[in-house]
Design a protein around this motif. Structure first.
Motif, mmCIF file in Angstrom:
data_model
loop_
_atom_site.group_PDB
_atom_site.id
_atom_site.type_symbol
_atom_site.label_atom_id
_atom_site.label_comp_id
_atom_site.label_asym_id
_atom_site.label_seq_id
_atom_site.Cartn_x
_atom_site.Cartn_y
_atom_site.Cartn_z
ATOM 1 N N ARG A 135 14.811 80.695 91.470
ATOM 2 C CA ARG A 135 15.745 79.588 91.655
ATOM 3 C C ARG A 135 16.033 78.919 90.313
ATOM 4 O O ARG A 135 15.118 78.649 89.530
ATOM 5 C CB ARG A 135 15.191 78.547 92.633
ATOM 6 N N PHE A 136 17.296 78.657 90.070
ATOM 7 C CA PHE A 136 17.749 77.983 88.864
ATOM 8 C C PHE A 136 18.333 76.624 89.244
ATOM 9 O O PHE A 136 18.947 76.475 90.304
ATOM 10 C CB PHE A 136 18.847 78.784 88.164
ATOM 11 N N LEU A 137 18.179 75.656 88.346
ATOM 12 C CA LEU A 137 18.879 74.382 88.488
ATOM 13 C C LEU A 137 20.073 74.400 87.548
ATOM 14 O O LEU A 137 19.900 74.520 86.332
ATOM 15 C CB LEU A 137 17.962 73.204 88.177
ATOM 16 N N ARG A 138 21.276 74.306 88.126
ATOM 17 C CA ARG A 138 22.493 74.312 87.321
ATOM 18 C C ARG A 138 23.001 72.884 87.159
ATOM 19 O O ARG A 138 23.165 72.150 88.131
ATOM 20 C CB ARG A 138 23.569 75.176 87.973
ATOM 21 N N ILE A 139 23.248 72.480 85.909
ATOM 22 C CA ILE A 139 23.795 71.161 85.605
ATOM 23 C C ILE A 139 25.297 71.161 85.918
ATOM 24 O O ILE A 139 26.037 72.034 85.450
ATOM 25 C CB ILE A 139 23.562 70.800 84.129
ATOM 26 N N ILE A 191 20.206 75.927 83.942
ATOM 27 C CA ILE A 191 21.479 76.437 83.439
ATOM 28 C C ILE A 191 22.264 75.231 82.941
ATOM 29 O O ILE A 191 22.757 74.419 83.736
ATOM 30 C CB ILE A 191 22.256 77.193 84.526
ATOM 31 N N GLY A 192 22.337 75.081 81.647
ATOM 32 C CA GLY A 192 22.997 73.924 81.078
ATOM 33 C C GLY A 192 22.661 73.811 79.605
ATOM 34 O O GLY A 192 21.882 74.600 79.061
ATOM 35 N N ALA A 193 23.238 72.834 78.946
ATOM 36 C CA ALA A 193 22.989 72.565 77.529
ATOM 37 C C ALA A 193 22.239 71.248 77.410
ATOM 38 O O ALA A 193 22.638 70.236 77.994
ATOM 39 C CB ALA A 193 24.294 72.494 76.758
ATOM 40 N N PHE A 194 21.144 71.279 76.657
ATOM 41 C CA PHE A 194 20.358 70.079 76.376
ATOM 42 C C PHE A 194 20.591 69.697 74.934
ATOM 43 O O PHE A 194 20.524 70.537 74.037
ATOM 44 C CB PHE A 194 18.872 70.357 76.607
ATOM 45 N N GLU A 195 20.842 68.417 74.701
ATOM 46 C CA GLU A 195 21.015 67.920 73.344
ATOM 47 C C GLU A 195 20.257 66.612 73.190
ATOM 48 O O GLU A 195 20.233 65.794 74.122
ATOM 49 C CB GLU A 195 22.493 67.699 73.024
#
Length: 306
Positions: free
Chosen positions: A129-133, A256-260
């Motif tokens: 399972r993935f968490l998508r932002i 699934i996403g970009a962290f900054e």
């Protein structure tokens, strides 16, 4: 894409960075859908039962991410081992230790990578399972901030800022997109770091008792004290990325996403996870039943035993 666990149990001993205590650590395979859990083998009764990891259990973030349960059970400095588990896509594992802190090893996640390689990684039958932002989520403090934005992959960008000559010699910003870069090559060797002038303060609070030049980069007024120097020219910011990846994997699922982040740390990283989970419109859970449907960042997770 399937869940993963260890092929066999693996054992190591080391020293806690902050406690200074000798630690025996064992990683065990775990059943599908059981997640990552920790167990203190030195504690009796209910305190010695497995603790299912959750962002809501990170209740001490002084210089590390530390589990503190309602019963007062502590498992400290989990971010480096969690970072390694994230790199290998391990969904299910039981981590046993006989002290209140994961051993620091050499200050990076590389020793834990070696442990996972030695144990081997196996696919299980349940779907990963993935968490998508789905939308931007940002947490801001007076001098720092972190955020997630939608991105079809996994990308991490961090900027550090320290008023010290050592940090002026390298780029304060590093970005890594895992669709094209390898965690083991780019991130795993980066060590934790600290300043000589902070040692007395830390030890007055019973922190940093196990720290030395073999498990941390130590910086004096002008330079790095470690005789071997740095492993990467920008090792400091890469270590902050290593920490952030471990802090984010406390969720127990790949993101699934970009962290900054700008001057991010354990507390604000955890606050970001909680902010996402508090907003049902910010994320969705997804599975990829056909191989290759997942974003490229997750196509080539490290394989079984090296």
């Amino acid at each position: 894409m399937f869940q993963r666990t260890l092929a066999r149990s693996i054992h190591v001993t080391g020293v806690g960075l902050h406690s200074g205590e000798r630690v025996a650590l064992t990683l065990h395979p775990a059943a599908e859908n059981s997640g990552i859990s920790f167990r203190r083998t030195d504690l009796p009764g209910k305190q010695g039962e497995p603790i299912a990891l959750s962002p809501y259990l990170i209740n001490d973030t002084r210089l590390s991410s530390t589990i503190v349960t309602e019963e007062g059970v502590r498992v400290g400095t989990i971010e480096h081992i969690m970072s390694a588990l994230s790199a290998y896509g391990v969904d299910n594992a039981l981590i046993e230790l006989n002290a209140p802190e994961i051993p620091i090893m050499d200050g990076s996640s590389l020793p834990f990578i070696y442990l996972l390689q030695d144990a081997g990684i196996v696919d299980q039958k349940a779907q990963k399972r993935f968490l998508r932002i789905l939308k931007e989520v940002k947490v801001e403090e007076p001098t720092k901030w972190v955020k997630f934005t939608p991105y079809e992959g996994f990308k991490v960008t961090l900027t550090i800022e320290f008023d010290h000559p050592v940090f002026n010699r390298s780029n304060p910003t590093f970005e890594i997109d895992f669709a094209g870069k390898n965690y083991v090559d780019e991130i795993a060797r980066a060590r934790t770091f600290g300043f000589m002038q902070e040692v007395e303060m830390m030890r007055a609070h019973n922190l940093g008792l196990g720290g030395n030049l073999s498990n941390a980069i130590v910086i004096d007024d002008t330079d790095v004290l470690n005789p071997e120097g740095l492993r990467y020219p920008d090792e400091f910011v890469r270590h902050k990325i290593l920490d952030a990846i471990g802090d984010l994997y406390i969720l127990g699922h790949p993101i699934i996403g970009a962290f900054e982040g700008y001057k991010s740390g354990h507390a604000i990283n955890n606050a970001l996870l909680r902010a996402v989970l508090a907003d049902p419109e910010a994320y969705e859970w997804v599975e990829f039943k056909n191989e290759g449907e997942q974003p490229p960042a997750f196509h080539h997770l490290p394989d079984n035993a090296a």
